[in-house]
Design a protein around this motif. Sequence first.
Motif, PDB file in Angstrom:
ATOM      1  N   VAL A 113       0.850  -1.185   0.000  1.00 34.98           N
ATOM      2  CA  VAL A 113       0.000   0.000   0.000  1.00 34.98           C
ATOM      3  C   VAL A 113       0.887   1.237   0.000  1.00 34.98           C
ATOM      4  CG1 VAL A 113      -1.950  -1.072   1.184  1.00 34.98           C
ATOM      5  CG2 VAL A 113      -0.174   0.028   2.513  1.00 34.98           C
ATOM      6  N   GLN A 114       0.306   2.351  -0.427  1.00 33.55           N
ATOM      7  CA  GLN A 114       0.983   3.634  -0.333  1.00 33.55           C
ATOM      8  C   GLN A 114       0.286   4.447   0.739  1.00 33.55           C
ATOM      9  OE1 GLN A 114       1.117   5.597  -4.105  1.00 33.55           O
ATOM     10  NE2 GLN A 114       2.963   4.512  -4.709  1.00 33.55           N
ATOM     11  N   VAL A 115       1.066   4.963   1.683  1.00 32.31           N
ATOM     12  CA  VAL A 115       0.512   5.765   2.767  1.00 32.31           C
ATOM     13  C   VAL A 115       1.205   7.118   2.785  1.00 32.31           C
ATOM     14  CG1 VAL A 115      -0.150   3.799   4.201  1.00 32.31           C
ATOM     15  CG2 VAL A 115       2.110   4.779   4.446  1.00 32.31           C
ATOM     16  N   ILE A 116       0.513   8.098   3.326  1.00 35.69           N
ATOM     17  CA  ILE A 116       1.080   9.434   3.474  1.00 35.69           C
ATOM     18  C   ILE A 116       2.020   9.424   4.675  1.00 35.69           C
ATOM     19  CG2 ILE A 116       0.538  11.855   3.882  1.00 35.69           C
ATOM     20  CD1 ILE A 116      -2.225  11.276   2.681  1.00 35.69           C
ATOM     21  N   ALA A 117       3.139  10.103   4.556  1.00 32.81           N
ATOM     22  CA  ALA A 117       4.162  10.107   5.608  1.00 32.81           C
ATOM     23  C   ALA A 117       3.782  11.077   6.722  1.00 32.81           C
ATOM     24  CB  ALA A 117       5.515  10.460   5.023  1.00 32.81           C
ATOM     25  N   THR A 118       2.744  10.737   7.473  1.00 31.12           N
ATOM     26  CA  THR A 118       2.354  11.530   8.635  1.00 31.12           C
ATOM     27  C   THR A 118       3.049  10.958   9.863  1.00 31.12           C
ATOM     28  OG1 THR A 118       0.444  10.131   9.091  1.00 31.12           O
ATOM     29  CG2 THR A 118       0.084  12.026   7.642  1.00 31.12           C
ATOM     30  N   PRO A 119       3.140  11.720  10.943  1.00 33.27           N
ATOM     31  CA  PRO A 119       3.757  11.182  12.164  1.00 33.27           C
ATOM     32  C   PRO A 119       3.040   9.932  12.683  1.00 33.27           C
ATOM     33  CG  PRO A 119       3.554  13.557  12.330  1.00 33.27           C
ATOM     34  CD  PRO A 119       2.843  13.150  11.075  1.00 33.27           C
ATOM     35  N   GLU A 120       1.723   9.885  12.518  1.00 33.08           N
ATOM     36  CA  GLU A 120       0.965   8.721  12.977  1.00 33.08           C
ATOM     37  C   GLU A 120       1.350   7.476  12.191  1.00 33.08           C
ATOM     38  OE1 GLU A 120      -0.454  11.602  12.006  1.00 33.08           O
ATOM     39  OE2 GLU A 120      -1.172  12.416  13.905  1.00 33.08           O
ATOM     40  N   ASN A 121       1.395   7.609  10.870  1.00 33.45           N
ATOM     41  CA  ASN A 121       1.763   6.469  10.034  1.00 33.45           C
ATOM     42  C   ASN A 121       3.213   6.068  10.255  1.00 33.45           C
ATOM     43  OD1 ASN A 121      -0.770   6.241   8.918  1.00 33.45           O
ATOM     44  ND2 ASN A 121      -0.280   7.427   7.108  1.00 33.45           N
ATOM     45  N   MET A 122       4.092   7.041  10.425  1.00 28.98           N
ATOM     46  CA  MET A 122       5.498   6.717  10.656  1.00 28.98           C
ATOM     47  C   MET A 122       5.674   5.981  11.985  1.00 28.98           C
ATOM     48  SD  MET A 122       6.863   7.622   7.925  1.00 28.98           S
ATOM     49  CE  MET A 122       8.564   7.352   8.326  1.00 28.98           C
ATOM     50  N   GLY A 123       4.874   6.334  12.981  1.00 26.53           N
ATOM     51  CA  GLY A 123       4.922   5.624  14.255  1.00 26.53           C
ATOM     52  C   GLY A 123       4.484   4.182  14.113  1.00 26.53           C
ATOM     53  N   MET A 124       3.420   3.956  13.339  1.00 26.19           N
ATOM     54  CA  MET A 124       2.961   2.585  13.112  1.00 26.19           C
ATOM     55  C   MET A 124       3.998   1.794  12.324  1.00 26.19           C
ATOM     56  SD  MET A 124      -1.139   2.723  12.477  1.00 26.19           S
ATOM     57  CE  MET A 124      -1.238   4.081  11.338  1.00 26.19           C
ATOM     58  N   ILE A 125       4.624   2.441  11.352  1.00 29.43           N
ATOM     59  CA  ILE A 125       5.650   1.770  10.551  1.00 29.43           C
ATOM     60  C   ILE A 125       6.842   1.393  11.421  1.00 29.43           C
ATOM     61  CG2 ILE A 125       7.350   2.154   8.724  1.00 29.43           C
ATOM     62  CD1 ILE A 125       5.136   3.753   7.257  1.00 29.43           C
ATOM     63  N   SER A 126       7.262   2.296  12.296  1.00 30.95           N
ATOM     64  CA  SER A 126       8.414   1.983  13.146  1.00 30.95           C
ATOM     65  C   SER A 126       8.079   0.896  14.163  1.00 30.95           C
ATOM     66  CB  SER A 126       8.916   3.237  13.853  1.00 30.95           C
ATOM     67  OG  SER A 126       7.966   3.696  14.785  1.00 30.95           O
ATOM     68  N   LYS A 127       6.832   0.831  14.590  1.00 33.41           N
ATOM     69  CA  LYS A 127       6.427  -0.175  15.574  1.00 33.41           C
ATOM     70  C   LYS A 127       6.476  -1.584  14.993  1.00 33.41           C
ATOM     71  CE  LYS A 127       2.837  -1.029  18.988  1.00 33.41           C
ATOM     72  NZ  LYS A 127       1.599  -0.504  19.573  1.00 33.41           N
ATOM     73  N   ILE A 128       6.098  -1.726  13.726  1.00 30.44           N
ATOM     74  CA  ILE A 128       6.082  -3.057  13.113  1.00 30.44           C
ATOM     75  C   ILE A 128       7.108  -3.156  11.984  1.00 30.44           C
ATOM     76  CG2 ILE A 128       3.708  -3.561  13.755  1.00 30.44           C
ATOM     77  CD1 ILE A 128       2.885  -2.882  10.886  1.00 30.44           C
ATOM     78  N   SER A 129       8.214  -2.458  12.136  1.00 35.74           N
ATOM     79  CA  SER A 129       9.229  -2.435  11.077  1.00 35.74           C
ATOM     80  C   SER A 129       9.809  -3.816  10.792  1.00 35.74           C
ATOM     81  CB  SER A 129      10.342  -1.466  11.445  1.00 35.74           C
ATOM     82  OG  SER A 129      10.976  -1.889  12.638  1.00 35.74           O
ATOM     83  N   TYR A 130       9.779  -4.708  11.776  1.00 35.88           N
ATOM     84  CA  TYR A 130      10.315  -6.051  11.567  1.00 35.88           C
ATOM     85  C   TYR A 130       9.424  -6.891  10.652  1.00 35.88           C
ATOM     86  CZ  TYR A 130       6.908  -7.711  15.023  1.00 35.88           C
ATOM     87  OH  TYR A 130       5.754  -8.010  15.704  1.00 35.88           O
ATOM     88  N   LEU A 131       8.217  -6.409  10.367  1.00 38.91           N
ATOM     89  CA  LEU A 131       7.294  -7.118   9.485  1.00 38.91           C
ATOM     90  C   LEU A 131       7.230  -6.504   8.087  1.00 38.91           C
ATOM     91  CD1 LEU A 131       4.246  -7.400  11.919  1.00 38.91           C
ATOM     92  CD2 LEU A 131       5.822  -9.229  11.315  1.00 38.91           C
ATOM     93  N   LEU A 132       7.846  -5.336   7.906  1.00 34.29           N
ATOM     94  CA  LEU A 132       7.620  -4.535   6.709  1.00 34.29           C
ATOM     95  C   LEU A 132       8.862  -4.356   5.854  1.00 34.29           C
ATOM     96  CD1 LEU A 132       5.647  -1.577   8.314  1.00 34.29           C
ATOM     97  CD2 LEU A 132       4.695  -3.597   7.225  1.00 34.29           C
ATOM     98  N   LYS A 133       8.604  -4.010   4.596  1.00 41.74           N
ATOM     99  CA  LYS A 133       9.614  -3.467   3.697  1.00 41.74           C
ATOM    100  C   LYS A 133       9.096  -2.088   3.302  1.00 41.74           C
ATOM    101  CE  LYS A 133       9.927  -4.617  -0.660  1.00 41.74           C
ATOM    102  NZ  LYS A 133      10.122  -5.364  -1.897  1.00 41.74           N
ATOM    103  N   VAL A 134       9.912  -1.059   3.507  1.00 42.65           N
ATOM    104  CA  VAL A 134       9.481   0.315   3.280  1.00 42.65           C
ATOM    105  C   VAL A 134      10.297   0.914   2.149  1.00 42.65           C
ATOM    106  CG1 VAL A 134       9.184   2.581   4.336  1.00 42.65           C
ATOM    107  CG2 VAL A 134       8.901   0.531   5.717  1.00 42.65           C
ATOM    108  N   GLU A 135       9.599   1.544   1.202  1.00 43.13           N
ATOM    109  CA  GLU A 135      10.245   2.233   0.087  1.00 43.13           C
ATOM    110  C   GLU A 135       9.704   3.654   0.022  1.00 43.13           C
ATOM    111  OE1 GLU A 135       9.515   0.054  -3.485  1.00 43.13           O
ATOM    112  OE2 GLU A 135       9.677  -1.855  -2.451  1.00 43.13           O
ATOM    113  N   SER A 136      10.531   4.561  -0.412  1.00 39.22           N
ATOM    114  CA  SER A 136      10.084   5.956  -0.548  1.00 39.22           C
ATOM    115  C   SER A 136       9.376   6.190  -1.850  1.00 39.22           C
ATOM    116  CB  SER A 136      11.265   6.900  -0.471  1.00 39.22           C
ATOM    117  OG  SER A 136      11.832   6.830   0.799  1.00 39.22           O
TER     118      SER A 136
END
Length: 77
Positions: A54-77
Amino acid sequence: MLQNVAYLLMRFWEYIMTEYKMIKVTLVKSLIGTVSSHRACAKGLGLRRREHTVQVIATPENMGMISKISYLLKVES
Protein backbone atom coordinates in the motif's frame (compact mmCIF):
# COMPACT_ATOMS: atom_id res chain seq x y z
CA MET A 1 -23.84 13.07 -9.94
CA LEU A 2 -21.51 10.08 -9.58
CA GLN A 3 -19.30 11.44 -12.33
CA ASN A 4 -18.88 14.69 -10.40
CA VAL A 5 -17.98 12.81 -7.24
CA ALA A 6 -15.49 10.64 -9.12
CA TYR A 7 -13.94 13.73 -10.69
CA LEU A 8 -13.62 15.45 -7.32
CA LEU A 9 -12.06 12.38 -5.75
CA MET A 10 -9.59 12.13 -8.61
CA ARG A 11 -8.61 15.79 -8.24
CA PHE A 12 -8.28 15.40 -4.47
CA TRP A 13 -6.02 12.35 -4.89
CA GLU A 14 -3.84 14.25 -7.37
CA TYR A 15 -3.51 17.06 -4.82
CA ILE A 16 -2.55 14.62 -2.08
CA MET A 17 0.02 12.91 -4.29
CA THR A 18 1.73 16.19 -5.16
CA GLU A 19 1.43 17.88 -1.77
CA TYR A 20 2.50 15.11 0.61
CA LYS A 21 5.28 12.55 0.61
CA MET A 22 4.00 9.04 -0.02
CA ILE A 23 5.65 5.89 1.30
CA LYS A 24 5.24 2.43 -0.20
CA VAL A 25 4.86 -0.22 2.51
CA THR A 26 4.86 -4.00 1.94
CA LEU A 27 4.03 -6.63 4.55
CA VAL A 28 6.76 -9.25 4.15
CA LYS A 29 6.10 -11.41 7.21
CA SER A 30 2.89 -12.98 8.43
CA LEU A 31 0.86 -11.46 11.25
CA ILE A 32 0.26 -14.88 12.80
CA GLY A 33 1.76 -15.02 16.27
CA THR A 34 2.27 -11.27 16.61
CA VAL A 35 0.98 -9.04 19.37
CA SER A 36 -2.55 -7.75 18.84
CA SER A 37 -1.37 -4.13 18.84
CA HIS A 38 1.01 -4.95 15.98
CA ARG A 39 -1.83 -6.53 14.02
CA ALA A 40 -3.85 -3.37 14.65
CA CYS A 41 -1.00 -1.24 13.28
CA ALA A 42 -0.88 -3.34 10.12
CA LYS A 43 -4.64 -2.99 9.74
CA GLY A 44 -4.37 0.76 10.34
CA LEU A 45 -1.85 1.02 7.52
CA GLY A 46 -4.23 -0.88 5.25
CA LEU A 47 -2.16 -4.06 5.03
CA ARG A 48 -4.28 -7.20 4.75
CA ARG A 49 -2.02 -10.13 3.91
CA ARG A 50 1.58 -11.10 3.20
CA GLU A 51 3.12 -9.41 0.16
CA HIS A 52 0.34 -6.80 0.18
CA THR A 53 1.63 -3.34 -0.76
CA VAL A 54 0.00 0.00 0.00
CA GLN A 55 0.98 3.63 -0.33
CA VAL A 56 0.51 5.76 2.77
CA ILE A 57 1.08 9.43 3.47
CA ALA A 58 4.16 10.11 5.61
CA THR A 59 2.35 11.53 8.63
CA PRO A 60 3.76 11.18 12.16
CA GLU A 61 0.97 8.72 12.98
CA ASN A 62 1.76 6.47 10.03
CA MET A 63 5.50 6.72 10.66
CA GLY A 64 4.92 5.62 14.26
CA MET A 65 2.96 2.58 13.11
CA ILE A 66 5.65 1.77 10.55
CA SER A 67 8.41 1.98 13.15
CA LYS A 68 6.43 -0.18 15.57
CA ILE A 69 6.08 -3.06 13.11
CA SER A 70 9.23 -2.43 11.08
CA TYR A 71 10.32 -6.05 11.57
CA LEU A 72 7.29 -7.12 9.48
CA LEU A 73 7.62 -4.54 6.71
CA LYS A 74 9.61 -3.47 3.70
CA VAL A 75 9.48 0.32 3.28
CA GLU A 76 10.25 2.23 0.09
CA SER A 77 10.08 5.96 -0.55
